[in-house]
Scaffold this motif. Sequence first.
Motif, PDB file in Angstrom:
ATOM      1  N   ASP A 169      16.236  11.625   8.419  1.00  0.00           N
ATOM      2  CA  ASP A 169      14.947  12.151   8.843  1.00  0.00           C
ATOM      3  C   ASP A 169      13.792  11.405   8.200  1.00  0.00           C
ATOM      4  OD1 ASP A 169      15.596  14.751  10.440  1.00  0.00           O
ATOM      5  OD2 ASP A 169      16.904  14.806   8.686  1.00  0.00           O
ATOM      6  N   ALA A 170      14.043  10.761   7.069  1.00  0.00           N
ATOM      7  CA  ALA A 170      13.037   9.935   6.400  1.00  0.00           C
ATOM      8  C   ALA A 170      13.723   8.700   5.829  1.00  0.00           C
ATOM      9  CB  ALA A 170      12.339  10.712   5.286  1.00  0.00           C
ATOM     10  N   VAL A 171      13.207   7.552   6.178  1.00  0.00           N
ATOM     11  CA  VAL A 171      13.700   6.284   5.643  1.00  0.00           C
ATOM     12  C   VAL A 171      12.531   5.598   4.966  1.00  0.00           C
ATOM     13  CG1 VAL A 171      14.612   4.000   6.186  1.00  0.00           C
ATOM     14  CG2 VAL A 171      15.529   6.012   7.351  1.00  0.00           C
ATOM     15  N   SER A 172      12.686   5.337   3.681  1.00  0.00           N
ATOM     16  CA  SER A 172      11.582   4.775   2.899  1.00  0.00           C
ATOM     17  C   SER A 172      12.046   3.512   2.183  1.00  0.00           C
ATOM     18  CB  SER A 172      11.097   5.801   1.866  1.00  0.00           C
ATOM     19  OG  SER A 172      10.049   5.277   1.080  1.00  0.00           O
ATOM     20  N   GLN A 173      11.167   2.538   2.152  1.00  0.00           N
ATOM     21  CA  GLN A 173      11.433   1.311   1.403  1.00  0.00           C
ATOM     22  C   GLN A 173      10.385   1.151   0.315  1.00  0.00           C
ATOM     23  OE1 GLN A 173      11.783  -1.533   4.906  1.00  0.00           O
ATOM     24  NE2 GLN A 173      13.493  -2.216   3.644  1.00  0.00           N
ATOM     25  N   MET A 174      10.838   0.839  -0.890  1.00  0.00           N
ATOM     26  CA  MET A 174       9.907   0.550  -1.966  1.00  0.00           C
ATOM     27  C   MET A 174       9.439  -0.888  -1.814  1.00  0.00           C
ATOM     28  SD  MET A 174      10.158   1.187  -6.035  1.00  0.00           S
ATOM     29  CE  MET A 174       9.684   2.892  -5.780  1.00  0.00           C
ATOM     30  N   ALA A 175       8.192  -1.047  -1.423  1.00  0.00           N
ATOM     31  CA  ALA A 175       7.653  -2.387  -1.183  1.00  0.00           C
ATOM     32  C   ALA A 175       7.756  -3.246  -2.441  1.00  0.00           C
ATOM     33  CB  ALA A 175       6.200  -2.292  -0.727  1.00  0.00           C
ATOM     34  N   ARG A 176       7.980  -4.533  -2.227  1.00  0.00           N
ATOM     35  CA  ARG A 176       8.005  -5.454  -3.352  1.00  0.00           C
ATOM     36  C   ARG A 176       6.563  -5.659  -3.829  1.00  0.00           C
ATOM     37  NH1 ARG A 176      12.260  -9.448  -4.139  1.00  0.00           N
ATOM     38  NH2 ARG A 176      12.723  -9.223  -1.923  1.00  0.00           N
ATOM     39  N   LEU A 177       6.290  -5.234  -5.060  1.00  0.00           N
ATOM     40  CA  LEU A 177       4.943  -5.324  -5.604  1.00  0.00           C
ATOM     41  C   LEU A 177       4.628  -6.738  -6.049  1.00  0.00           C
ATOM     42  CD1 LEU A 177       5.021  -2.046  -7.743  1.00  0.00           C
ATOM     43  CD2 LEU A 177       4.208  -2.337  -5.406  1.00  0.00           C
ATOM     44  N   ARG A 178       3.358  -7.041  -6.174  1.00  0.00           N
ATOM     45  CA  ARG A 178       2.923  -8.378  -6.556  1.00  0.00           C
ATOM     46  C   ARG A 178       3.232  -8.648  -8.027  1.00  0.00           C
ATOM     47  NH1 ARG A 178      -2.757 -11.576  -6.643  1.00  0.00           N
ATOM     48  NH2 ARG A 178      -2.704 -10.843  -8.776  1.00  0.00           N
ATOM     49  N   VAL A 179       3.719  -9.853  -8.322  1.00  0.00           N
ATOM     50  CA  VAL A 179       4.029 -10.237  -9.707  1.00  0.00           C
ATOM     51  C   VAL A 179       3.493 -11.651  -9.965  1.00  0.00           C
ATOM     52  CG1 VAL A 179       5.998  -8.740 -10.178  1.00  0.00           C
ATOM     53  CG2 VAL A 179       6.350 -10.850  -8.923  1.00  0.00           C
ATOM     54  N   ASP A 180       2.187 -11.811  -9.814  1.00  0.00           N
ATOM     55  CA  ASP A 180       1.572 -13.132 -10.004  1.00  0.00           C
ATOM     56  C   ASP A 180       0.989 -13.310 -11.399  1.00  0.00           C
ATOM     57  OD1 ASP A 180       2.291 -13.733  -7.444  1.00  0.00           O
ATOM     58  OD2 ASP A 180       0.302 -13.454  -6.574  1.00  0.00           O
ATOM     59  N   SER A 181       0.296 -12.312 -11.899  1.00  0.00           N
ATOM     60  CA  SER A 181      -0.346 -12.452 -13.204  1.00  0.00           C
ATOM     61  C   SER A 181       0.662 -12.194 -14.324  1.00  0.00           C
ATOM     62  CB  SER A 181      -1.513 -11.469 -13.335  1.00  0.00           C
ATOM     63  OG  SER A 181      -1.035 -10.135 -13.476  1.00  0.00           O
ATOM     64  N   LEU A 182       0.274 -12.545 -15.555  1.00  0.00           N
ATOM     65  CA  LEU A 182       1.129 -12.321 -16.717  1.00  0.00           C
ATOM     66  C   LEU A 182       1.470 -10.843 -16.874  1.00  0.00           C
ATOM     67  CD1 LEU A 182       2.464 -13.211 -19.389  1.00  0.00           C
ATOM     68  CD2 LEU A 182       0.221 -12.946 -20.480  1.00  0.00           C
ATOM     69  N   TRP A 183       0.474  -9.973 -16.757  1.00  0.00           N
ATOM     70  CA  TRP A 183       0.709  -8.551 -16.944  1.00  0.00           C
ATOM     71  C   TRP A 183       1.537  -7.970 -15.812  1.00  0.00           C
ATOM     72  CZ3 TRP A 183       0.392  -6.730 -21.502  1.00  0.00           C
ATOM     73  CH2 TRP A 183      -0.558  -7.216 -22.408  1.00  0.00           C
ATOM     74  N   GLU A 184       1.342  -8.451 -14.594  1.00  0.00           N
ATOM     75  CA  GLU A 184       2.178  -7.996 -13.482  1.00  0.00           C
ATOM     76  C   GLU A 184       3.641  -8.340 -13.728  1.00  0.00           C
ATOM     77  OE1 GLU A 184      -0.981  -8.277  -9.725  1.00  0.00           O
ATOM     78  OE2 GLU A 184       0.182 -10.030 -10.332  1.00  0.00           O
TER      79      GLU A 184
END
Length: 397
Positions: A169-184
């Motif tokens: 009834d619900a299908v969810s994907q955890m989006a790939r978050l940005r990892v460009d900066s040092l802190w990211e």
Amino acid sequence: MGQTARVSAYAWIAAGSLAAWLWLLLFQGFFWRTDVRLPRRTDPGEWPSVCVVVPARDEAAVLPASLPSLLAQDYPGRAEVFLVDDGSTDGTGELARRLARERGGLALTVDSPGEPPAGWTGKLWAVRHGIGLARARDPEYLLLTDADIAHAPDSLRELVAAARTGGFDAVSQMARLRVDSLWERLVVPAFVYFFAQLYPFRRIGRTGTRTAAAAGGCVLLRTEAAVRARIPDSIRGAVIDDVALARAVKRGGGRVWLGLADRVDSVRPYPRLADLWRMVSRSAYAQLRHQPALLLGTIAGLALVYLVPPVSLAVGAASGDRVAAVLGGLAWLVMTGTYVPMLRYYRQPLWQAPLLPVTAFLYLLMTADSAVQHYRGRGAAWKGRTYTRPGTVSDEG
């Protein structure tokens, strides 16, 4: 004798940390594995209609990288997009209309619900308005997606096929978050790792389990299940709305699936530590239901699981307590090994894995700061709105 007792205490604490890690490794739903992706799926004979609902507040900076990807969906059935402009002051609504005129693709409707009434978070008020507009089209499915999420051209097709094939009834994907900066790079993979530790993805999809969670950036929801669970009215005050949504669907007898995404990405940047700090601290204490006892337990748990291993290794080595050093080193080794798959998923160097205690300490501070802001009356603040008494579910939930 006092020195021996003190060293022995270090060893016992290190043993407790190692035991915790062995339990997490083997009995917490294999949370550390990153192979939970969209389940096996086949194309349906007839593609159901879908309406995409995008709540947006001051999103002009990210909309050019996200909205065109929704308009360009290669979906065989009927689909259209509803962007709900939640009181933006940066021209979000007009920019969305211009992008639709220039890029074409799926039909786009832009509308605004006005300010949310008392008891509603701004996002869920916007979602309610968008669902209301969408239901006039009588869609079988609703795709709830954030304004900073970019979708591959076949994203909607894959989500619908997975929902139909698996009976979800619900299908969810955890989006790939940005990892460009040092802190990211330091904080973001750990954020997803900690989330999976709290809500093991494998348990969420199993029938009969109580574990429920979703990733708010990408949730395909059967309209019938939304009506049955009274979404979003039943979760109208939820700050952590994605988890609240999944729980409401499960309480209503629905099936929920959550996994990591391959081709659904967040384009929102978090270049500074302060940006990431706000992202975590705005909802951390709400996750603990604003209970001081849960806060203290969480801080103690984080310290035992993540901070004790390196400290025990260092103290044991310095004091000559080999037992404490060995047990702490083993716990740190298990911790490091469980973090490696997430770093690989985010395409980060594996030498970052032993740094997980540093990131955990930052999360400990963020959680404590979330509680401090709550008791100062600032609560969960986001884009100019502050919710002084936020909750994970509404009073009726």
